[in-house]
Scaffold this motif. Structure first.
Motif, PDB file in Angstrom:
ATOM      1  N   PRO A  57      -1.079   8.108   3.715  1.00 10.45           N
ATOM      2  CA  PRO A  57      -0.905   7.183   4.866  1.00 10.45           C
ATOM      3  C   PRO A  57      -1.955   7.187   5.645  1.00 10.45           C
ATOM      4  N   GLN A  58      -2.185   6.020   6.095  1.00  9.89           N
ATOM      5  CA  GLN A  58      -3.459   6.082   6.948  1.00  9.89           C
ATOM      6  C   GLN A  58      -2.715   4.853   8.408  1.00  9.89           C
ATOM      7  N   PRO A  59      -3.634   5.079   9.539  1.00 11.17           N
ATOM      8  CA  PRO A  59      -3.285   4.231  10.686  1.00 11.17           C
ATOM      9  C   PRO A  59      -4.130   2.770  10.576  1.00 11.17           C
ATOM     10  N   VAL A  60      -3.704   2.025  10.968  1.00 10.90           N
ATOM     11  CA  VAL A  60      -3.700   0.365  10.994  1.00 10.90           C
ATOM     12  C   VAL A  60      -5.345   0.014  10.633  1.00 10.90           C
ATOM     13  N   ALA A  61      -6.107   0.728  11.868  1.00  9.50           N
ATOM     14  CA  ALA A  61      -7.641   1.095  11.177  1.00  9.50           C
ATOM     15  C   ALA A  61      -8.290   1.273  10.724  1.00  9.50           C
ATOM     16  N   TRP A  62      -7.242   1.825   9.701  1.00  6.75           N
ATOM     17  CA  TRP A  62      -8.157   2.539   8.368  1.00  6.75           C
ATOM     18  C   TRP A  62      -7.941   1.266   7.150  1.00  6.75           C
ATOM     19  N   ILE A  63      -6.850   0.783   7.008  1.00  6.47           N
ATOM     20  CA  ILE A  63      -6.307   0.200   6.785  1.00  6.47           C
ATOM     21  C   ILE A  63      -7.058  -1.185   6.550  1.00  6.47           C
ATOM     22  N   ALA A  64      -7.282  -1.745   7.854  1.00  2.00           N
ATOM     23  CA  ALA A  64      -8.074  -2.695   7.638  1.00  2.00           C
ATOM     24  C   ALA A  64     -10.169  -2.722   7.972  1.00  2.00           C
ATOM     25  N   ASN A  83       9.321  -4.995  11.138  1.00  4.41           N
ATOM     26  CA  ASN A  83       9.803  -5.366  11.603  1.00  4.41           C
ATOM     27  C   ASN A  83      11.158  -5.701  10.056  1.00  4.41           C
ATOM     28  N   ASP A  84      10.768  -6.147   8.697  1.00  4.86           N
ATOM     29  CA  ASP A  84      11.010  -6.496   7.441  1.00  4.86           C
ATOM     30  C   ASP A  84      11.406  -5.145   6.975  1.00  4.86           C
ATOM     31  N   GLY A  85      11.962  -3.741   7.569  1.00  2.00           N
ATOM     32  CA  GLY A  85      12.211  -2.724   6.753  1.00  2.00           C
ATOM     33  C   GLY A  85      10.986  -2.094   5.930  1.00  2.00           C
ATOM     34  N   LEU A  86       9.737  -2.845   5.309  1.00  2.00           N
ATOM     35  CA  LEU A  86       8.793  -2.861   4.254  1.00  2.00           C
ATOM     36  C   LEU A  86       7.745  -1.494   4.599  1.00  2.00           C
ATOM     37  N   VAL A  87       8.058  -1.185   5.514  1.00  2.00           N
ATOM     38  CA  VAL A  87       6.811  -0.290   5.878  1.00  2.00           C
ATOM     39  C   VAL A  87       7.485   0.415   7.268  1.00  2.00           C
ATOM     40  N   ARG A  88       7.310   2.029   7.468  1.00  2.00           N
ATOM     41  CA  ARG A  88       7.730   3.003   8.920  1.00  2.00           C
ATOM     42  C   ARG A  88       6.603   3.507   9.553  1.00  2.00           C
ATOM     43  N   PHE A  89       6.734   3.620  10.846  1.00  2.00           N
ATOM     44  CA  PHE A  89       5.389   4.835  10.963  1.00  2.00           C
ATOM     45  C   PHE A  89       6.106   5.575  11.461  1.00  2.00           C
ATOM     46  N   GLU A  90       4.748   6.425  10.986  1.00  2.00           N
ATOM     47  CA  GLU A  90       5.268   7.682  11.092  1.00  2.00           C
ATOM     48  C   GLU A  90       3.957   8.392  12.233  1.00  2.00           C
ATOM     49  N   ALA A  91       4.133   9.029  13.040  1.00  2.00           N
ATOM     50  CA  ALA A  91       3.186  10.013  13.945  1.00  2.00           C
ATOM     51  C   ALA A  91       2.222  10.590  12.889  1.00  2.00           C
ATOM     52  N   ASN A  92       0.552  10.735  13.759  1.00  2.00           N
ATOM     53  CA  ASN A  92      -0.212  11.354  12.817  1.00  2.00           C
ATOM     54  C   ASN A  92      -0.432  12.270  14.126  1.00  2.00           C
ATOM     55  N   PRO A  93      -0.888  14.133  12.936  1.00  2.00           N
ATOM     56  CA  PRO A  93      -1.132  14.774  13.895  1.00  2.00           C
ATOM     57  C   PRO A  93      -2.222  14.787  14.166  1.00  2.00           C
ATOM     58  N   HIS A  94      -3.297  13.259  13.931  1.00  2.00           N
ATOM     59  CA  HIS A  94      -4.366  14.083  13.790  1.00  2.00           C
ATOM     60  C   HIS A  94      -4.885  12.997  15.640  1.00  2.00           C
ATOM     61  N   HIS A  95      -3.815  11.891  16.079  1.00  2.00           N
ATOM     62  CA  HIS A  95      -4.242  11.301  17.041  1.00  2.00           C
ATOM     63  C   HIS A  95      -2.731  10.243  17.274  1.00  2.00           C
ATOM     64  N   ARG A  96      -2.520  10.571  18.796  1.00  2.00           N
ATOM     65  CA  ARG A  96      -1.693  10.180  19.586  1.00  2.00           C
ATOM     66  C   ARG A  96      -0.922   8.824  19.233  1.00  2.00           C
ATOM     67  N   ARG A  97      -2.457   8.340  19.336  1.00  2.00           N
ATOM     68  CA  ARG A  97      -1.474   6.403  19.557  1.00  2.00           C
ATOM     69  C   ARG A  97      -1.176   6.386  18.450  1.00  2.00           C
ATOM     70  N   LEU A 103       4.779   3.181   2.752  1.00  2.00           N
ATOM     71  CA  LEU A 103       5.568   2.442   2.721  1.00  2.00           C
ATOM     72  C   LEU A 103       7.132   3.160   2.501  1.00  2.00           C
ATOM     73  N   THR A 104       8.102   1.811   3.138  1.00  2.00           N
ATOM     74  CA  THR A 104       9.521   1.893   3.155  1.00  2.00           C
ATOM     75  C   THR A 104       9.993   2.309   1.079  1.00  2.00           C
ATOM     76  N   ASP A 105      11.191   2.917   0.614  1.00  2.00           N
ATOM     77  CA  ASP A 105      12.013   2.266  -0.308  1.00  2.00           C
ATOM     78  C   ASP A 105      11.234   0.659  -1.054  1.00  2.00           C
ATOM     79  N   GLU A 106      11.933  -0.225   0.210  1.00  2.00           N
ATOM     80  CA  GLU A 106      12.307  -1.036   0.049  1.00  2.00           C
ATOM     81  C   GLU A 106      10.935  -2.212   0.404  1.00  2.00           C
ATOM     82  N   GLY A 107       9.927  -1.693   0.500  1.00  2.00           N
ATOM     83  CA  GLY A 107       8.587  -1.246   0.566  1.00  2.00           C
ATOM     84  C   GLY A 107       7.731  -1.989  -0.866  1.00  2.00           C
TER      85      GLY A 107
END
Length: 158
Positions: A57-64, A83-97, A103-107
């Motif tokens: 799992p990566q933060p948005v900046a890395w994906i970009a 919002n469509d349930g295809l991904v979810r956000f999880e806490a990043n142990p290396h960066h609070r924000r 990916l969710t199962d639906e994603g």
């Protein structure tokens, strides 16, 4: 002021730029049509693929960064996917924000369904093109991207 002349290779590349832009537009339009029944767009499909292809799992900046895309555009698409349930956000142990995108199962199911549609589409798209031509095209695109990256690095302040 005297205009600098293009090299012969630069002239050839300049001549195909419009065709490359048209191809990109056509690929996006065709991709949108291909996956619209799944509730996806080419952009959402690409994002699901990038998230799935990441080793972890990566933060948005890395994906970009990996996509060579604008972080704000990636954030907007990822938010839509969440919002469509295809991904979810999880806490990043290396960066609070900078939360991690997962990916969710639906994603995962949506991406796999898109890829099942992609197989016959890509086979039809590549009809009449040899594997050797595709390999050459890949080398050229990779080299052009490396040149762009190098040029962008030269523009950055020290």
């Amino acid at each position: 002021m005297r205009e600098l002349a293009r090299t012969p290779v630069g002239e050839l590349l300049s001549g195909i730029m419009l065709e490359l832009f048209r191809l990109n537009s056509g690929l996006l339009t065709s991709g949108d049509r291909l996956v619209e029944g799944l509730g996806l767009t080419s952009a959402r499909w690409q994002m699901l693929g990038a998230i799935r292809a990441a080793q972890r799992p990566q933060p948005v900046a890395w994906i970009a960064r990996d996509l060579g895309a604008n972080r704000q555009n990636v954030q907007r698409i990822v938010n839509d996917l969440a919002n469509d349930g295809l991904v979810r956000f999880e806490a990043n142990p290396h960066h609070r924000r900078a939360q991690l995108v997962v990916l969710t199962d639906e994603g995962r199911q949506a991406f796999e369904a898109a890829m099942r549609l992609q197989a016959p589409w890509i086979n039809q798209l590549s009809a009449g093109v040899t594997a050797s031509e595709i390999k050459t095209l890949h080398r050229v695109i990779t080299k052009l991207q490396a040149n762009l990256d190098q040029m962008a690095g030269a523009d950055e302040p020290d």
